[in-house]
Design an enzyme around this catalytic site. Structure first.
Site, mmCIF file in Angstrom:
data_model
loop_
_atom_site.group_PDB
_atom_site.id
_atom_site.type_symbol
_atom_site.label_atom_id
_atom_site.label_comp_id
_atom_site.label_asym_id
_atom_site.label_seq_id
_atom_site.Cartn_x
_atom_site.Cartn_y
_atom_site.Cartn_z
ATOM 1 N N GLY A 66 -77.444 -89.643 62.961
ATOM 2 C CA GLY A 66 -75.988 -89.786 62.893
ATOM 3 C C GLY A 66 -75.294 -88.968 63.961
ATOM 4 O O GLY A 66 -74.223 -89.344 64.471
ATOM 5 N N ALA A 67 -75.909 -87.851 64.336
ATOM 6 C CA ALA A 67 -75.293 -86.995 65.348
ATOM 7 C C ALA A 67 -75.207 -87.711 66.695
ATOM 8 O O ALA A 67 -74.305 -87.450 67.493
ATOM 9 C CB ALA A 67 -76.069 -85.687 65.472
ATOM 10 N N GLY A 78 -47.808 -61.707 56.573
ATOM 11 C CA GLY A 78 -46.817 -62.399 55.752
ATOM 12 C C GLY A 78 -46.369 -63.673 56.436
ATOM 13 O O GLY A 78 -47.174 -64.460 56.942
ATOM 14 N N GLY A 79 -45.063 -63.878 56.483
ATOM 15 C CA GLY A 79 -44.497 -65.102 57.047
ATOM 16 C C GLY A 79 -44.853 -65.310 58.501
ATOM 17 O O GLY A 79 -44.821 -66.448 58.984
HETATM 18 C C1 HXC Z 1 -37.711 -54.589 58.006
HETATM 19 C C2 HXC Z 1 -39.458 -53.436 58.955
HETATM 20 C C3 HXC Z 1 -40.380 -54.371 58.451
HETATM 21 C C4 HXC Z 1 -39.862 -55.476 57.695
HETATM 22 C C5 HXC Z 1 -41.471 -52.886 59.530
HETATM 23 N N1 HXC Z 1 -40.181 -52.521 59.591
HETATM 24 N N2 HXC Z 1 -41.616 -54.006 58.826
HETATM 25 N N3 HXC Z 1 -38.141 -53.551 58.738
HETATM 26 N N4 HXC Z 1 -38.542 -55.555 57.506
HETATM 27 N N5 HXC Z 1 -40.678 -56.429 57.233
HETATM 28 C C6 HXC Z 1 -39.625 -51.379 60.321
HETATM 29 C C7 HXC Z 1 -39.975 -50.051 59.661
HETATM 30 O O1 HXC Z 1 -39.032 -49.766 58.667
HETATM 31 C C8 HXC Z 1 -39.885 -49.109 60.858
HETATM 32 O O2 HXC Z 1 -38.540 -48.869 61.124
HETATM 33 C C9 HXC Z 1 -40.405 -49.951 61.991
HETATM 34 O O3 HXC Z 1 -40.264 -51.303 61.572
HETATM 35 C C10 HXC Z 1 -41.855 -49.696 62.293
HETATM 36 O O4 HXC Z 1 -42.582 -49.788 61.105
HETATM 37 P P1 HXC Z 1 -43.676 -48.702 60.699
HETATM 38 O O5 HXC Z 1 -44.030 -48.965 59.293
HETATM 39 O O6 HXC Z 1 -43.200 -47.332 61.075
HETATM 40 O O7 HXC Z 1 -44.860 -49.077 61.681
HETATM 41 P P2 HXC Z 1 -46.415 -49.128 61.383
HETATM 42 O O8 HXC Z 1 -46.858 -47.859 60.721
HETATM 43 O O9 HXC Z 1 -47.060 -49.474 62.669
HETATM 44 O O10 HXC Z 1 -46.639 -50.318 60.347
HETATM 45 C C11 HXC Z 1 -46.343 -51.637 60.728
HETATM 46 C C12 HXC Z 1 -46.429 -52.552 59.511
HETATM 47 C C13 HXC Z 1 -45.566 -51.951 58.359
HETATM 48 C C14 HXC Z 1 -47.881 -52.642 59.048
HETATM 49 C C15 HXC Z 1 -45.960 -53.917 59.942
HETATM 50 O O11 HXC Z 1 -44.275 -51.646 58.883
HETATM 51 C C16 HXC Z 1 -45.417 -52.880 57.225
HETATM 52 O O12 HXC Z 1 -46.321 -52.979 56.383
HETATM 53 N N6 HXC Z 1 -44.272 -53.528 57.132
HETATM 54 C C17 HXC Z 1 -43.935 -54.377 56.005
HETATM 55 C C18 HXC Z 1 -44.739 -55.604 56.028
HETATM 56 C C19 HXC Z 1 -44.281 -56.551 54.961
HETATM 57 O O13 HXC Z 1 -44.575 -56.361 53.760
HETATM 58 N N7 HXC Z 1 -43.512 -57.559 55.382
HETATM 59 C C20 HXC Z 1 -42.961 -58.554 54.490
HETATM 60 C C21 HXC Z 1 -43.995 -59.586 54.307
HETATM 61 S S1 HXC Z 1 -43.472 -60.806 53.209
HETATM 62 P P3 HXC Z 1 -38.019 -47.565 61.891
HETATM 63 O O14 HXC Z 1 -36.554 -47.610 61.766
HETATM 64 O O15 HXC Z 1 -38.663 -46.404 61.197
HETATM 65 O O16 HXC Z 1 -38.479 -47.680 63.292
HETATM 66 C C22 HXC Z 1 -43.215 -62.104 54.168
HETATM 67 C C23 HXC Z 1 -42.971 -63.312 53.354
HETATM 68 C C24 HXC Z 1 -42.496 -64.439 54.198
HETATM 69 O O17 HXC Z 1 -43.257 -62.050 55.336
HETATM 70 C C25 HXC Z 1 -43.115 -65.719 53.738
HETATM 71 C C26 HXC Z 1 -42.576 -66.879 54.484
HETATM 72 C C27 HXC Z 1 -43.448 -68.050 54.308
#
Ligand code: HXC
Length: 510
Positions: free
Chosen positions: A404-405, A169-170
């Site tokens: 050219g290279a 993502g971001g």
């Molecule tokens: C808040 C988050 C988080 C997020 C993970 N966590 N991602 N909290 N915001 N984006 C937290 C989980 O709730 C969890 O909390 C801890 O981090 C670990 O995550 P897990 O899922 O247990 O770990 P894992 O199985 O290793 O998976 C990691 C992961 C997954 C693949 C990163 O967490 C995931 O898919 N997260 C969401 C990704 C996402 O969609 N992000 C937003 C993208 S949009 P606890 O309390 O249980 O420890 C974006 C747009 C921005 O970024 C654009 C700007 C240009």
């Protein structure tokens, strides 16, 4: 006083645990280090000055006011690598998965601004789940502010990203705007949208590794510049890498004491070029035998292998190396090789790192695949990069420099400062066979005549002397003396000053 000192110690201890011991254990179980462990390995022992250790998020949605961790998912500060100042931020996956909140972004921005103000490199260590989902647009705003600073810092200080876990993502765009991206095999991945979204939108089924693992980004996409086996190796290699870089665009290249004699002869180079002009040889052997102590940090080793780029030192001073690799596709220039080398030359030019170019290139790669893929513009990127560069540029043509290279590969015509050729150089518009087949097309069936004319063409044009007679080559040198000639040329060019005409910025063919 005792009480507040005790409180400080306790608060520091609590903050250093990030999201808590159980999450640290989970991080270790995945084969990953924590943010602070990574910083400790990266920086000189005891040199890390942490800032904003007690910063907490300000989100009150989804019950977040009851869930706060000091530091808010990123560890920031500065320290030294072999005595030189480096700014660093490391995402702490144990706190909300290292996700970016408004305050988390502010911590990164503070470090980015300090790095630019104080003219020192910045390293970002990524292990994070993107935008803090509970914060929504506040997180998006934070990303935007970080991206802006990445852009403003570009060309002012070196910016390096080390991906050591998820980066999605971001989180991907900040690394993408830095100068170099490194990854850790098996534990890191980078993509804009993950496998679930990919499945929904395109119906493709892919794993995270297949979509954005280190092997993908070092061989297919060229997003990553190198990959390492684990956190420890990655951070130790990062220390080695940083040693090559100047602190900023107003700093000189670093000088590391070298025990390699500048006059060192390499007699084996006299026989490096095979008798048969179509037989390959390993350009890496030449690089290894010429640079200080054979120490070469290769960039994008597994992408567009027909060109080699990387950093080395001559008499202790950093140089960039660009070299055609005859072992792969005969060293031809294609779109990927052109883009790869162009970006590297531009980095060197930003930071006043001289470039040595070793040339053995039979031309640009023909074919619809290349032409449809924009070879003209990609090739032009490398031409543009060499032409605009005002750094010292020293070129050695070892064998082929065709068409050219020849012009593109840091030739005299685009301001090569010192252009050498080995006696084996063939500087011509094309290979003898192709040339004769065109000139004597009407004699196509007359094999004797074609063979005779090919020989004449080879003798007349496939040598360094026609170019040397015109001053396009400054000197035809003995291969064994290449190191000495390069060291002397670089010494002579140390005070080089050239200015391009004023412009707001150029318009490189992107
Ligand atoms: C808040 C988050 C988080 C997020 C993970 N966590 N991602 N909290 N915001 N984006 C937290 C989980 O709730 C969890 O909390 C801890 O981090 C670990 O995550 P897990 O899922 O247990 O770990 P894992 O199985 O290793 O998976 C990691 C992961 C997954 C693949 C990163 O967490 C995931 O898919 N997260 C969401 C990704 C996402 O969609 N992000 C937003 C993208 S949009 P606890 O309390 O249980 O420890 C974006 C747009 C921005 O970024 C654009 C700007 C240009």
């Amino acid at each position: 006083m005792d009480r507040v000192i005790r409180e400080l110690a306790e608060r520091r201890k609590e903050a250093s645990l990030g999201g808590g011991q159980h999450r640290i254990d989970a991080q270790h179980k995945r084969g990953k280090l924590t943010a602070r462990e990574r910083i400790d390995l990266l920086l000189d022992e005891g040199s890390f000055e942490e800032y904003d250790m007690f910063v907490e998020h300000n989100c009150t949605d989804f019950g977040m006011e009851n869930s706060k961790f000091p530091g808010d998912g990123v560890v920031t500060g500065w320290g030294t690598v072999n005595g030189r100042i480096i700014y660093v931020f490391a995402k702490d996956f144990t706190v909300f998965g290292g996700s970016l909140s408004e305050t988390h972004a502010k911590k990164i921005i503070k470090i980015q601004e300090m790095a630019v103000r104080n003219r020192a490199p910045i390293i970002g260590i990524f292990d994070a789940g993107g935008a803090r989902i509970q914060e929504g647009v506040a997180a998006l705003g934070g990303y935007g502010e970080v991206f802006l600073r990445n852009t403003l810092a570009s060309g002012v200080i070196p910016q390096i990203s080390m991906i050591m876990g998820p980066c999605a993502g971001g989180d991907v765009y900040s690394p993408a705007m830095t100068d170099f991206i490194f990854m850790v095999r098996d534990t890191s991945y980078m993509f804009v949208t993950g496998p679930d979204v990919v499945k929904t939108v395109t119906n493709e089924t892919v794993t995270t590794e297949e979509l954005g693992g280190a092997s993908v980004h070092t061989t297919k996409s060229s997003i990553a510049d190198a990959a390492f086996d684990n956190d420890v190796e990655a951070l130790l290699q990062l220390r080695r890498f940083v040693d090559f870089l100047p602190e900023s665009n107003v700093a000189e290249v670093p000088v590391i004491p070298s025990f390699d004699d500048e006059d060192r002869e390499e007699p084996s180079l006299d026989t490096l070029i095979p008798e048969n002009p179509n037989q390959p040889y390993d350009m890496r052997e030449l690089i290894g035998k010429v640079v200080d102590e054979g120490d070469f940090f290769e960039i994008q080793e597994n992408f567009a292998k027909n060109i080699i780029i990387g950093f080395a030192r001559m008499e202790g001073r950093t140089v960039g190396i660009v070299a055609n690799q005859p072992m792969v596709l005969a060293g031809v220039l294609d779109s990927d090789a052109s883009r790869k080398a162009a970006r590297f030359v531009r980095f060197c030019d930003c930071f006043s790192i001289p470039v040595i170019t070793f040339v053995d290139v039979p031309g640009f790669l023909p074919g619809t695949d290349q032409e449809y893929g924009g070879l003209i513009k990609h090739g032009a990127k490398l031409l543009f990069a060499f032409a605009e560069a005002t750094i010292p540029k020293v070129t050695v043509i070892t064998r082929k420099a065709y068409g050219g290279a020849y012009d593109v590969m840091s030739s005299k015509h685009i301001r090569g400062d010192v252009n050498y050729a080995w006696p084996s150089a063939e500087i011509a518009v094309m290979g003898a066979k192709g040339a004769v087949e065109i000139i004597f097309r009407k004699d196509a069936g007359d094999e004797e005549k074609i063979a005779e004319q090919t020989k004449i063409y080879e003798q007349r044009f496939c040598s360094p002397f026609v170019a040397a007679e015109r001053g396009f080559i400054d000197e035809v040198i003995m291969p064994r003396n290449t190191r000495r000639r390069l060291c002397r040329a670089l010494n002579m060019l140390r005070k080089k000053t050239v200015e391009n005409p004023w412009k707001k910025h150029d318009n490189i063919p992107l």
